[in-house]
Design a protein around this motif. Structure first.
Motif, mmCIF file in Angstrom:
data_model
loop_
_atom_site.group_PDB
_atom_site.id
_atom_site.type_symbol
_atom_site.label_atom_id
_atom_site.label_comp_id
_atom_site.label_asym_id
_atom_site.label_seq_id
_atom_site.Cartn_x
_atom_site.Cartn_y
_atom_site.Cartn_z
ATOM 1 N N SER A 38 -25.127 -26.581 39.590
ATOM 2 C CA SER A 38 -23.728 -26.148 39.637
ATOM 3 C C SER A 38 -22.785 -27.294 40.032
ATOM 4 C CB SER A 38 -23.562 -24.985 40.614
ATOM 5 O OG SER A 38 -23.791 -25.401 41.935
ATOM 6 N N ALA A 39 -23.285 -28.306 40.725
ATOM 7 C CA ALA A 39 -22.439 -29.415 41.164
ATOM 8 C C ALA A 39 -22.277 -30.501 40.116
ATOM 9 C CB ALA A 39 -23.017 -30.038 42.439
ATOM 10 N N GLN A 40 -23.050 -30.429 39.054
ATOM 11 C CA GLN A 40 -22.974 -31.480 38.034
ATOM 12 C C GLN A 40 -21.565 -31.538 37.481
ATOM 13 O OE1 GLN A 40 -26.250 -31.480 35.412
ATOM 14 N NE2 GLN A 40 -25.360 -32.902 33.985
ATOM 15 N N SER A 41 -20.966 -32.712 37.543
ATOM 16 C CA SER A 41 -19.552 -32.852 37.199
ATOM 17 C C SER A 41 -19.286 -32.878 35.694
ATOM 18 C CB SER A 41 -18.988 -34.113 37.848
ATOM 19 O OG SER A 41 -19.666 -35.247 37.362
ATOM 20 N N ASP A 42 -20.257 -33.215 34.900
ATOM 21 C CA ASP A 42 -20.077 -33.269 33.452
ATOM 22 C C ASP A 42 -20.340 -31.888 32.875
ATOM 23 O OD1 ASP A 42 -19.832 -33.906 30.826
ATOM 24 O OD2 ASP A 42 -21.551 -35.257 30.744
ATOM 25 N N GLY A 43 -19.303 -31.123 32.647
ATOM 26 C CA GLY A 43 -19.442 -29.746 32.182
ATOM 27 C C GLY A 43 -20.006 -29.629 30.786
ATOM 28 N N THR A 44 -19.981 -30.705 29.993
ATOM 29 C CA THR A 44 -20.469 -30.627 28.623
ATOM 30 C C THR A 44 -21.980 -30.815 28.532
ATOM 31 O OG1 THR A 44 -20.099 -32.985 28.277
ATOM 32 C CG2 THR A 44 -18.281 -31.499 27.740
ATOM 33 N N THR A 45 -22.604 -31.215 29.617
ATOM 34 C CA THR A 45 -24.043 -31.445 29.592
ATOM 35 C C THR A 45 -24.779 -30.111 29.539
ATOM 36 O OG1 THR A 45 -23.800 -33.461 30.855
ATOM 37 C CG2 THR A 45 -25.976 -32.491 30.806
ATOM 38 N N ILE A 46 -25.671 -29.993 28.589
ATOM 39 C CA ILE A 46 -26.484 -28.790 28.467
ATOM 40 C C ILE A 46 -27.896 -29.158 28.895
ATOM 41 C CG2 ILE A 46 -27.430 -27.103 26.865
ATOM 42 C CD1 ILE A 46 -24.922 -27.485 25.169
ATOM 43 N N GLY A 47 -28.513 -28.317 29.685
ATOM 44 C CA GLY A 47 -29.871 -28.571 30.130
ATOM 45 C C GLY A 47 -29.956 -28.727 31.623
ATOM 46 N N LEU A 48 -31.037 -29.302 32.066
ATOM 47 C CA LEU A 48 -31.287 -29.443 33.491
ATOM 48 C C LEU A 48 -30.576 -30.654 34.060
ATOM 49 C CD1 LEU A 48 -35.118 -28.714 33.622
ATOM 50 C CD2 LEU A 48 -33.266 -27.216 34.359
ATOM 51 N N LEU A 50 -31.424 -32.072 36.661
ATOM 52 C CA LEU A 50 -32.469 -32.927 37.200
ATOM 53 C C LEU A 50 -32.835 -34.049 36.225
ATOM 54 C CD1 LEU A 50 -34.421 -33.147 39.639
ATOM 55 C CD2 LEU A 50 -36.030 -31.778 38.317
ATOM 56 N N LEU A 51 -32.707 -33.780 34.938
ATOM 57 C CA LEU A 51 -33.064 -34.774 33.925
ATOM 58 C C LEU A 51 -31.849 -35.503 33.371
ATOM 59 C CD1 LEU A 51 -35.769 -32.725 32.003
ATOM 60 C CD2 LEU A 51 -36.092 -34.415 33.819
ATOM 61 N N SER A 52 -30.688 -35.251 33.953
ATOM 62 C CA SER A 52 -29.454 -35.865 33.490
ATOM 63 C C SER A 52 -29.133 -37.100 34.316
ATOM 64 C CB SER A 52 -28.310 -34.857 33.619
ATOM 65 O OG SER A 52 -27.075 -35.472 33.358
ATOM 66 N N ASN A 53 -28.375 -37.989 33.747
ATOM 67 C CA ASN A 53 -27.892 -39.160 34.475
ATOM 68 C C ASN A 53 -26.386 -39.119 34.659
ATOM 69 O OD1 ASN A 53 -30.347 -40.459 34.988
ATOM 70 N ND2 ASN A 53 -30.411 -41.258 32.903
ATOM 71 N N SER A 54 -25.794 -37.934 34.472
ATOM 72 C CA SER A 54 -24.345 -37.844 34.637
ATOM 73 C C SER A 54 -23.979 -37.913 36.116
ATOM 74 C CB SER A 54 -23.817 -36.554 34.013
ATOM 75 O OG SER A 54 -24.333 -35.437 34.691
ATOM 76 N N ALA A 55 -22.720 -38.212 36.360
ATOM 77 C CA ALA A 55 -22.240 -38.391 37.735
ATOM 78 C C ALA A 55 -22.311 -37.077 38.525
ATOM 79 C CB ALA A 55 -20.811 -38.898 37.713
ATOM 80 N N LEU A 56 -22.568 -37.223 39.810
ATOM 81 C CA LEU A 56 -22.566 -36.082 40.733
ATOM 82 C C LEU A 56 -21.491 -36.330 41.785
ATOM 83 C CD1 LEU A 56 -26.410 -35.669 41.235
ATOM 84 C CD2 LEU A 56 -24.899 -34.030 40.128
ATOM 85 N N PRO A 57 -20.912 -35.260 42.320
ATOM 86 C CA PRO A 57 -19.918 -35.438 43.372
ATOM 87 C C PRO A 57 -20.530 -36.107 44.607
ATOM 88 C CG PRO A 57 -19.889 -33.190 42.531
ATOM 89 C CD PRO A 57 -21.075 -33.868 41.932
ATOM 90 N N VAL A 58 -19.729 -36.921 45.282
ATOM 91 C CA VAL A 58 -20.198 -37.649 46.465
ATOM 92 C C VAL A 58 -20.662 -36.680 47.551
ATOM 93 C CG1 VAL A 58 -19.471 -39.210 48.319
ATOM 94 C CG2 VAL A 58 -18.756 -39.648 45.968
ATOM 95 N N ASN A 59 -19.891 -35.617 47.784
ATOM 96 C CA ASN A 59 -20.273 -34.649 48.822
ATOM 97 C C ASN A 59 -21.632 -34.022 48.530
ATOM 98 O OD1 ASN A 59 -17.938 -35.128 50.211
ATOM 99 N ND2 ASN A 59 -16.862 -33.346 49.376
ATOM 100 N N PHE A 60 -21.885 -33.709 47.257
ATOM 101 C CA PHE A 60 -23.183 -33.154 46.901
ATOM 102 C C PHE A 60 -24.287 -34.178 47.154
ATOM 103 C CE2 PHE A 60 -26.682 -33.118 43.914
ATOM 104 C CZ PHE A 60 -27.276 -31.907 44.242
ATOM 105 N N ALA A 61 -24.072 -35.414 46.725
ATOM 106 C CA ALA A 61 -25.103 -36.445 46.870
ATOM 107 C C ALA A 61 -25.472 -36.653 48.333
ATOM 108 C CB ALA A 61 -24.625 -37.752 46.247
ATOM 109 N N ILE A 62 -24.496 -36.707 49.202
ATOM 110 C CA ILE A 62 -24.773 -36.902 50.628
ATOM 111 C C ILE A 62 -25.465 -35.670 51.200
ATOM 112 C CG2 ILE A 62 -23.698 -37.174 52.897
ATOM 113 C CD1 ILE A 62 -21.532 -38.887 51.438
#
Length: 144
Positions: A38-48, A50-62
């Protein structure tokens, strides 16, 4: 005469600790995975995610990094307090097999990438591959 075939034996304290540890780890991983999805910032990405390399929010990463370390530490302590010798042996051999898989795959992939024969190494794919080897060896040794 008392019918005993259909009666369940109560779980031992060790077995309760074991299933509690595995249940907590599974629930924790599911919550963390759903949070990541749900935190994945790239809304167009379909799939998991976990297997994506799109950017994640800093707050989520920490938050996820701290939660992963604390959750894994607690789960591992609970797990190791509840296992018997047979499971401990399976766990140790499975971890060794996973380590061997990682030490074979990571440098090989890296060298092939350096020669432009493969894409850049993907750490998460390497981790998931080692995790799969760990699970297969553990299941085989535990239930054979």
């Amino acid at each position: 005469m008392t019918e005993t075939r259909n009666m369940k034996r109560p779980m031992s304290p060790r077995r309760k600790r074991y299933w509690t540890a595995l249940g907590l780890a599974g629930a924790f991983g599911g919550v963390l995975g759903a949070w990541m999805q749900s935190a994945q910032s790239d809304g167009t990405t379909i799939g998991l995610a976990l297997l994506s390399n799109s950017a994640l929010p800093v707050n989520f990463a920490i938050g996820a990094s701290i939660a992963w370390i604390v959750g894994m530490a607690v789960s591992l302590i609970l797990y190791h307090r509840s296992v018997d010798d047979h499971e401990e042996r399976a766990y140790l051999w499975a971890g060794t097999a996973a380590w061997y898989a990682l030490t074979l795959a990571a440098p090989t992939w890296w060298v092939l990438h350096r020669a432009s024969l493969a894409p850049a190494p993907d750490v998460m794919l390497l981790f998931l591959g080692a995790l799969a080897v760990n699970a297969i060896v553990w299941l085989w040794l535990k239930y054979r």
